[in-house]
Design a protein around this motif. Structure first.
Motif, short mmCIF file in Angstrom:
data_model
loop_
_atom_site.label_atom_id
_atom_site.label_comp_id
_atom_site.label_asym_id
_atom_site.label_seq_id
_atom_site.Cartn_x
_atom_site.Cartn_y
_atom_site.Cartn_z
N LEU A 179 -11.09 2.06 4.99
CA LEU A 179 -9.73 1.87 5.48
C LEU A 179 -9.47 2.75 6.69
CD1 LEU A 179 -7.89 1.98 2.03
CD2 LEU A 179 -8.43 -0.05 3.37
N ASP A 180 -8.68 2.24 7.60
CA ASP A 180 -8.23 2.98 8.76
C ASP A 180 -6.80 3.42 8.47
OD1 ASP A 180 -7.34 3.97 11.17
OD2 ASP A 180 -7.78 2.16 12.32
N PRO A 181 -6.58 4.71 8.19
CA PRO A 181 -5.24 5.18 7.84
C PRO A 181 -4.19 4.95 8.92
CG PRO A 181 -6.87 6.87 7.39
CD PRO A 181 -7.56 5.77 8.13
N THR A 182 -4.61 4.82 10.17
CA THR A 182 -3.62 4.63 11.23
C THR A 182 -2.94 3.27 11.10
OG1 THR A 182 -5.25 3.73 12.78
CG2 THR A 182 -4.88 6.13 12.82
N GLN A 183 -3.52 2.35 10.34
CA GLN A 183 -2.95 1.02 10.17
C GLN A 183 -1.93 0.94 9.04
OE1 GLN A 183 -3.86 -1.39 12.43
NE2 GLN A 183 -4.96 0.30 13.36
N SER A 184 -1.66 2.04 8.36
CA SER A 184 -0.76 2.02 7.21
C SER A 184 0.10 3.27 7.15
CB SER A 184 -1.57 1.91 5.91
OG SER A 184 -0.77 2.18 4.79
N GLN A 185 1.40 3.06 7.16
CA GLN A 185 2.32 4.20 7.08
C GLN A 185 2.16 4.94 5.76
OE1 GLN A 185 6.40 3.12 7.76
NE2 GLN A 185 7.14 5.19 7.42
N LEU A 240 -0.60 5.23 3.89
CA LEU A 240 -1.84 6.03 3.94
C LEU A 240 -1.67 7.24 4.85
CD1 LEU A 240 -4.63 3.29 4.03
CD2 LEU A 240 -3.71 4.54 2.06
N ARG A 241 -1.03 7.06 5.99
CA ARG A 241 -0.79 8.20 6.90
C ARG A 241 0.01 9.29 6.21
NH1 ARG A 241 0.44 4.20 10.71
NH2 ARG A 241 2.64 4.75 10.60
N ARG A 242 1.03 8.90 5.47
CA ARG A 242 1.88 9.88 4.79
C ARG A 242 1.10 10.61 3.69
NH1 ARG A 242 7.58 7.81 3.36
NH2 ARG A 242 7.70 7.95 5.61
N LEU A 243 0.30 9.85 2.92
CA LEU A 243 -0.47 10.48 1.86
C LEU A 243 -1.57 11.39 2.40
CD1 LEU A 243 -0.74 7.48 -0.63
CD2 LEU A 243 0.44 9.65 -1.05
N ASP A 256 2.46 -4.79 -9.44
CA ASP A 256 3.53 -3.90 -8.99
C ASP A 256 3.53 -2.56 -9.73
OD1 ASP A 256 4.42 -5.81 -7.24
OD2 ASP A 256 6.00 -6.55 -8.56
N HIS A 257 2.47 -2.25 -10.47
CA HIS A 257 2.37 -0.99 -11.21
C HIS A 257 1.08 -0.30 -10.78
CE1 HIS A 257 5.71 -2.04 -13.84
NE2 HIS A 257 5.19 -3.26 -13.89
N VAL A 258 1.16 0.52 -9.74
CA VAL A 258 -0.02 1.17 -9.16
C VAL A 258 0.35 2.61 -8.80
CG1 VAL A 258 -1.74 1.10 -7.30
CG2 VAL A 258 -0.80 -1.03 -8.20
N LEU A 259 -0.60 3.51 -8.98
CA LEU A 259 -0.45 4.91 -8.58
C LEU A 259 -1.37 5.20 -7.41
CD1 LEU A 259 -0.51 6.54 -12.12
CD2 LEU A 259 1.44 6.54 -10.56
N LEU A 260 -0.83 5.85 -6.38
CA LEU A 260 -1.63 6.33 -5.25
C LEU A 260 -1.39 7.83 -5.17
CD1 LEU A 260 -0.18 3.42 -4.25
CD2 LEU A 260 -1.78 3.83 -2.41
N ARG A 261 -2.47 8.61 -5.16
CA ARG A 261 -2.34 10.06 -5.17
C ARG A 261 -3.36 10.68 -4.23
NH1 ARG A 261 -0.30 13.89 -9.08
NH2 ARG A 261 -0.69 15.91 -8.16
N SER A 262 -2.89 11.56 -3.35
CA SER A 262 -3.80 12.27 -2.45
C SER A 262 -4.03 13.68 -2.99
CB SER A 262 -3.25 12.29 -1.03
OG SER A 262 -1.94 12.80 -0.98
N ILE A 263 -5.27 14.15 -2.81
CA ILE A 263 -5.68 15.45 -3.36
C ILE A 263 -6.24 16.32 -2.23
CG2 ILE A 263 -7.25 16.58 -4.97
CD1 ILE A 263 -7.07 14.15 -6.73
N PRO A 264 -5.74 17.56 -2.13
CA PRO A 264 -6.20 18.43 -1.05
C PRO A 264 -7.42 19.28 -1.41
CG PRO A 264 -4.43 19.50 -2.25
CD PRO A 264 -4.65 18.15 -2.90
#
Length: 155
Positions: A59-65, A67-70, A102-110
Motif C-alpha cells: 500500500l502507498d500511504p499517500t493515497q489514503s488519509q 493510512l497517513r493519519r495512522l 463494517d466491523h474492522v480494527l486498524l491499529r498502528s504500533i510504534p
C-alpha cells in the motif's frame, strides 16, 4: 562460532507470533503490515484468514488519509456501521476488498519513535464483543512491548 540471525528473520518471527496472538484472541482475519523507513510503503508481513493474494499486498500511504493519519502517530480506528460511511472512502479499495464488513480494527504500533507496524483485524465481519476488544487491546500492548524490546536489541 555462532552466526547472529538476520534482523529480517527476527521481524518475521515477531510478526508471526503477533499474527498467532491476534487469531488466538478471536480475530478471524488479520493483516500485519510493515512500514519502510520513510513510511512511503506498507508491505504485508503476515496474514491470517485471508486469500493467498493478500500476502503480496503493498500500500502507498499517500493515497489514503486514514493510512497517513495512522502512520503519523500511533492510533486506532474502529470501523462500525455508524462511522463506516465516513471512513470507507478514505481506505484503499484493495484493503476494503479484504475486509468488506463494517466491523474492522486498524491499529498502528510504534517502535523507536515512529510507527513501524499496522495491524488490521476483524472477526469475520461480525460485530466485536467487549471481551474481544479487550483481548485485542491487551494483545496489542504485548506486541508493542515485544516490538520495543526487539528495536532496542543490539544497542
Amino acid at each position: 562460532m555462532l552466526k547472529e540471525p538476520s534482523p529480517f528473520a527476527n521481524i518475521v518471527q515477531l510478526t508471526g507470533c503477533a499474527r498467532d496472538a491476534l487469531t488466538a484472541c478471536g480475530m478471524r482475519r488479520c493483516l500485519i503490515l510493515l512500514t519502510d523507513r520513510t513510511q512511503s510503503r506498507l508491505a504485508v508481513q503476515q496474514s491470517a484468514g485471508l486469500p493467498r493474494e493478500a500476502a503480496g499486498l503493498q500500500l502507498d500511504p499517500t493515497q489514503s488519509q486514514v493510512l497517513r493519519r495512522l502512520l503519523a502517530q500511533p492510533g486506532q480506528l474502529r470501523l462500525t456501521p455508524e462511522n463506516a460511511a465516513q471512513y470507507s472512502a478514505l481506505i484503499p479499495g484493495n484493503l476494503k476488498a479484504l475486509f468488506p464488513a463494517d466491523h474492522v480494527l486498524l491499529r498502528s504500533i510504534p517502535a523507536n519513535g515512529r510507527v513501524a507496524l499496522l495491524l488490521i483485524a476483524d472477526q469475520g465481519g461480525q460485530p466485536f464483543a467487549d471481551v474481544s476488544l479487550q483481548a485485542f487491546g491487551k494483545t496489542v500492548q504485548c506486541i508493542e512491548r515485544a516490538l520495543a524490546s526487539f528495536a532496542t536489541r543490539g544497542r
